[in-house]
Design an enzyme around this catalytic site. Structure first.
Site, short mmCIF file in Angstrom:
data_model
loop_
_atom_site.label_atom_id
_atom_site.label_comp_id
_atom_site.label_asym_id
_atom_site.label_seq_id
_atom_site.Cartn_x
_atom_site.Cartn_y
_atom_site.Cartn_z
N GLY A 15 -4.04 -1.62 -16.80
CA GLY A 15 -4.34 -2.56 -17.91
C GLY A 15 -6.50 -3.20 -17.79
N LYS A 36 1.08 3.80 -13.15
CA LYS A 36 2.37 4.55 -13.18
C LYS A 36 2.96 5.37 -14.05
CE LYS A 36 6.29 1.39 -15.36
NZ LYS A 36 7.14 0.55 -14.81
N THR A 44 -2.62 -3.56 -22.85
CA THR A 44 -3.74 -3.94 -22.95
C THR A 44 -4.32 -2.41 -24.01
OG1 THR A 44 -4.45 -4.31 -21.09
CG2 THR A 44 -6.17 -3.30 -22.25
N ALA A 47 -2.54 -3.82 -27.85
CA ALA A 47 -3.28 -5.62 -28.62
C ALA A 47 -4.17 -5.18 -29.30
CB ALA A 47 -4.47 -5.54 -27.06
N GLN A 48 -4.00 -5.68 -30.17
CA GLN A 48 -4.25 -5.82 -31.78
C GLN A 48 -5.37 -6.70 -31.99
OE1 GLN A 48 -0.64 -5.42 -34.43
NE2 GLN A 48 -0.21 -3.69 -34.00
N GLU A 115 -6.70 -17.22 -35.53
CA GLU A 115 -4.93 -16.84 -35.29
C GLU A 115 -4.73 -18.01 -35.02
OE1 GLU A 115 -4.68 -14.15 -32.29
OE2 GLU A 115 -5.40 -12.07 -33.61
N ASP A 210 7.76 -5.01 -12.90
CA ASP A 210 7.65 -4.73 -11.17
C ASP A 210 7.15 -5.37 -10.31
OD1 ASP A 210 8.58 -2.51 -12.79
OD2 ASP A 210 7.53 -0.50 -12.02
N HIS A 231 7.67 -12.77 -29.77
CA HIS A 231 5.94 -12.89 -31.16
C HIS A 231 7.43 -12.96 -32.33
CE1 HIS A 231 2.55 -11.96 -33.83
NE2 HIS A 231 2.34 -11.87 -32.73
N ARG A 277 3.01 -20.24 -31.78
CA ARG A 277 3.81 -18.46 -31.64
C ARG A 277 5.63 -19.38 -31.63
NH1 ARG A 277 0.50 -13.90 -28.63
NH2 ARG A 277 -0.52 -13.62 -30.58
N HIS A 334 7.53 -10.17 -26.06
CA HIS A 334 6.10 -10.35 -25.70
C HIS A 334 5.31 -10.83 -25.28
CE1 HIS A 334 1.92 -9.06 -28.33
NE2 HIS A 334 1.54 -10.29 -27.90
N ARG A 369 1.10 -19.48 -24.41
CA ARG A 369 -0.31 -18.57 -24.75
C ARG A 369 -0.45 -18.80 -25.68
NH1 ARG A 369 -2.11 -12.70 -26.17
NH2 ARG A 369 0.31 -13.14 -26.80
N LEU A 375 -6.42 -10.97 -23.43
CA LEU A 375 -7.19 -10.21 -22.70
C LEU A 375 -8.08 -10.55 -21.92
CD1 LEU A 375 -7.14 -7.98 -25.84
CD2 LEU A 375 -6.50 -7.88 -23.62
C1 LIG Z 1 1.83 -5.05 -28.78
C2 LIG Z 1 1.23 -5.95 -28.33
C3 LIG Z 1 -0.43 -6.33 -28.80
C4 LIG Z 1 -0.87 -7.39 -28.13
N1 LIG Z 1 -1.93 -8.23 -28.63
C5 LIG Z 1 -3.34 -8.96 -28.21
C6 LIG Z 1 -4.29 -9.51 -28.84
O1 LIG Z 1 -4.55 -8.93 -29.59
N2 LIG Z 1 -5.14 -10.30 -27.62
C7 LIG Z 1 -4.10 -10.73 -26.72
O2 LIG Z 1 -4.71 -11.46 -25.81
N3 LIG Z 1 -3.79 -10.52 -25.87
C8 LIG Z 1 -2.58 -9.31 -26.65
N4 LIG Z 1 -1.50 -8.80 -26.16
C9 LIG Z 1 -1.07 -9.71 -24.70
C10 LIG Z 1 -2.49 -8.30 -23.91
O3 LIG Z 1 -2.04 -7.37 -24.02
C11 LIG Z 1 -1.38 -8.50 -22.27
O4 LIG Z 1 -0.86 -9.65 -22.00
C12 LIG Z 1 -2.55 -8.16 -21.48
O5 LIG Z 1 -2.70 -6.56 -22.16
C13 LIG Z 1 -2.29 -7.49 -20.05
O6 LIG Z 1 -2.75 -7.03 -19.24
P1 LIG Z 1 -2.33 -6.42 -17.99
O7 LIG Z 1 -4.05 -5.51 -17.76
O8 LIG Z 1 -2.06 -7.83 -17.12
O9 LIG Z 1 -1.41 -5.95 -18.13
P2 LIG Z 1 -0.81 -4.24 -18.56
O10 LIG Z 1 -2.19 -4.09 -19.50
O11 LIG Z 1 0.65 -4.20 -19.59
O12 LIG Z 1 -1.04 -2.77 -17.34
C14 LIG Z 1 -0.18 -3.19 -16.62
C15 LIG Z 1 -0.51 -1.84 -15.45
O13 LIG Z 1 0.32 -1.18 -15.13
C16 LIG Z 1 0.94 -0.81 -14.79
N5 LIG Z 1 2.20 -0.25 -13.95
C17 LIG Z 1 3.62 -1.50 -14.32
N6 LIG Z 1 4.07 -1.38 -12.94
C18 LIG Z 1 3.77 -0.30 -12.07
C19 LIG Z 1 4.22 0.03 -10.66
N7 LIG Z 1 5.71 0.33 -10.29
N8 LIG Z 1 3.30 0.91 -10.45
C20 LIG Z 1 2.04 0.99 -11.11
N9 LIG Z 1 2.01 1.15 -12.17
C21 LIG Z 1 2.37 0.74 -12.36
C22 LIG Z 1 1.31 0.05 -16.10
O14 LIG Z 1 1.40 1.28 -16.43
C23 LIG Z 1 -0.21 -1.17 -17.05
O15 LIG Z 1 -1.16 0.33 -16.26
C24 LIG Z 1 -1.23 -7.91 -26.90
C25 LIG Z 1 0.29 -7.06 -26.83
C26 LIG Z 1 1.70 -6.55 -26.82
C27 LIG Z 1 2.25 -5.87 -26.44
#
Ligand SMILES: Cc1cc2nc3c(=O)[nH]c(=O)nc-3n(C[C@H](O)[C@H](O)[C@H](O)COP(=O)(O)OP(=O)(O)OC[C@H]3O[C@@H](n4cnc5c(N)ncnc54)[C@H](O)[C@@H]3O)c2cc1C
Length: 523
Positions: A15, A36, A44, A47-48, A115, A210, A231, A277, A334, A369, A375
């Site tokens: 992400g 994975k 990520t 995210a909208q 927002e 995980d 959410h 929220r 969420h 949050r 993001l």
């Molecule tokens: C629908 C939606 C809308 C959102 N909108 C917003 C927004 O507008 N603005 C905002 O700031 N936030 C938003 N969020 C929250 C935000 O998207 C997330 O908190 C943020 O993207 C998290 O980033 P990250 O890199 O920590 O995790 P992620 O983007 O979730 O990435 C995690 C990664 O780890 C990998 N992974 C997991 N377990 C394993 C494993 N065991 N082995 C190998 N790989 C693994 C996954 O496959 C993935 O690639 C939204 C979330 C959702 C679900």
């Protein structure tokens, strides 16, 4: 593909946190990104609404700081929030330099969105409501261009390898179904959140907690797990995940109504539909409990289809025209505010183990949050952790490793669904001691019948238990954690964290312990 046995840096997850870290640390050594699923399958990507940063005329990091602290219900770490808001504008510039196109107005200036709980319109968005897809694609393309980055898709990290309280790598189930050890100077968990442990969630299937579960098993300290953000407005149907109807729709004038067309946020909070929220989600939940369907009326937003093209498409696909029909909505799990305890350099209590993004609890979100800050967290701290990660020393000769994880992986969909149902019913938006105890005993029952090699199920169970036990300990209501039997915020709890570490009962620790826990890194 067989992965290298040794590499400088391992990044678990692709992400914004994982890819951001990979791009930065690849300047200092060979970097392996293990993910994975496919590179783009992450929270990520979905995210909208956008990314918050103090860039708009009239805005300032101070104002962003204040809004973040207010939303966090007195539980944010102020130094971490300062790092977040001060660095936000610079990191957004980096994203633009990498090729991100944020939406602009006809005059060419950024089209800032508004927002919930933000005092000013400061949200940068891309492709209308597809900000995550834009950022994930830009970062993925950048990572693919860098020769020092190896990308391993469809490889599951099952556990960390720890020697003398140092993380020396991880066990990976590679895409050929073989377990192998990969060792490294530094390992970064960027494995995202755990919405998938709840029956209703906006998180894609990869979000099963995980990273937090494997860190917990390895001896990392985990805090604030009781704080789950629900959410308020997911599109109500039977899908998993549920499609999110972004808060930006309310920012642009969308109103919450009951089936009788009555607005119910007026009088609940001065910011009405744009209240934090947790307040909005609970107000919706109460309406639902009283037997009413809840809708988001966005019919006043005349440019809906161009401003929110993804939401428009998702609604029309299920027969709803947001230009003329109110959208049926429900709250859904969420985001997790808690996670692996880390300082503002992503360091954990395990040497050479770092964490970034939603798996981390650096303290920027407190008990709740602020919208569009996650993001930002991913991109700000992925740059910062590299300041320490780059100086990790090479591993001493590592003795040959034998795996305790040799059995083929099985999935356990029925038991996984039972976890989801249990968490939604007994440890969701509104909690009581009686329900939480019921959740604990149900989770223990599931654990008894869980096959040893059902890795995802075990991760879900570990994380679910952390949430439930955190929620049992915290006898007050604050931010995303609401106890019907302790409905008030209690000043005494403001200074406390529920800390979990394997092999001992959860304990209450002072928040100031954060500094001493992590200070060994500075010795
Ligand atoms: C629908 C939606 C809308 C959102 N909108 C917003 C927004 O507008 N603005 C905002 O700031 N936030 C938003 N969020 C929250 C935000 O998207 C997330 O908190 C943020 O993207 C998290 O980033 P990250 O890199 O920590 O995790 P992620 O983007 O979730 O990435 C995690 C990664 O780890 C990998 N992974 C997991 N377990 C394993 C494993 N065991 N082995 C190998 N790989 C693994 C996954 O496959 C993935 O690639 C939204 C979330 C959702 C679900």
């Amino acid at each position: 593909m067989r992965l290298p046995d040794y590499i400088d840096f391992i990044i678990i997850g692709s992400g914004i946190a994982g890819l951001g870290t990979a791009v930065n640390c690849s300047k200092y050594g060979q970097t392996l990104v293990i993910t994975k699923s496919t590179l783009l399958e992450s929270n990520t990507y979905f995210a909208q609404g956008g990314i918050a940063a103090a860039i708009a005329p009239g805005d300032s990091p101070e104002a962003h700081y204040k809004d973040t602290l207010v939303a966090g219900a007195d539980l944010c770490e102020s130094d971490a929030v300062s790092v977040l808001v001060q660095n936000g504008p610079k990191r957004v510039q980096d994203l633009i330099a990498m090729g991100t196109h944020f939406d602009t107005t006809p005059s060419g200036s950024f089209d800032f969105g508004r927002e919930g709980a933000h005092s000013i319109a400061r949200i940068l968005h891309a492709r209308g409501d597809a900000t995550g897809a834009e950022l994930a694609s830009v970062l993925a393309n950048k990572a693919k261009e860098i020769p020092n980055i190896i990308i391993a898709e469809n490889c599951l990290v099952a556990d960390l390898i720890i020697q003398d309280n140092r993380c020396i790598g991880c066990w990976v189930l590679n895409d050929e179904g073989q377990f192998q050890a990969v060792t490294a100077k530094g390992t970064v968990i960027a494995a995202g959140g755990c919405g998938q442990i709840y029956k209703h969630t906006t998180n894609p299937w990869v979000a099963t907690g995980d990273g937090i579960a494997m860190a917990y098993r390895a001896g990392a300290e985990i805090v604030h797990m009781e704080f789950v953000q629900f959410h308020p407005t997911a599109l109500k149907n039977h899908n998993n995940p549920l499609f999110l109807v972004s808060e930006a729709v309310r920012g642009d004038g969308g109103k919450l109504i009951t089936e009788e067309g009555k607005r119910f946020m007026v009088g609940v909070h001065p910011m009405e539909e744009l209240a934090p929220r947790d307040v909005v989600a609970r107000a919706i939940y109460h309406q639902q409990k009283a037997g009413r369907e809840v809708f988001l009326d966005a019919t006043s937003i005349k440019n809906f289809s161009s401003r929110f093209p993804t939401i428009y498409k998702a609604c029309t696909e299920v027969g709803i025209n947001p230009l003329t029909d109110p959208i049926p909505i429900t709250p859904a799990a969420h985001f997790i505010m808690g996670g692996i305890l880390a300082d503002t350099y992503g360091r954990t209590n395990i040497q050479s183990l770092y964490v970034c993004g939603e798996s981390a609890c650096v303290g920027v979100h407190g008990a709740n949050r602020l919208a569009s800050n996650s993001l930002l967290e991913g991109i700000v701290f992925s740059e910062r952790i590299v300041e320490c990660l780059k100086d990790e020393s090479s591993l001493p000769a590592v003795p040959p490793l034998s795996s305790h994880l040799e059995k083929p992986v099985v999935s356990a969909p029925v038991l996984e669904d039972t976890v989801r149902e249990t968490m939604w019913s007994y440890a969701g938006l509104i909690r009581t001691e009686k329900d939480l105890l019921k959740a604990l005993s149900k989770l223990d029952e599931i654990k008894m019948s869980a096959p040893i090699n059902a890795y995802t199920l075990h991760n879900m169970l570990d994380v679910a238990k952390l949430i439930v036990s955190g929620a049992l300990y915290r006898k007050e209501s604050r931010g995303g954690h609401y106890r019907l039997d302790y409905p008030d915020q209690d000043a005494h709890w403001k200074e406390l964290m529920v800390e979990h570490s394997i092999g001992s009962q959860p304990k209450l620790v002072l928040r100031t312990k954060r500094d001493s826990v992590l200070s060994f890194n500075d010795l």
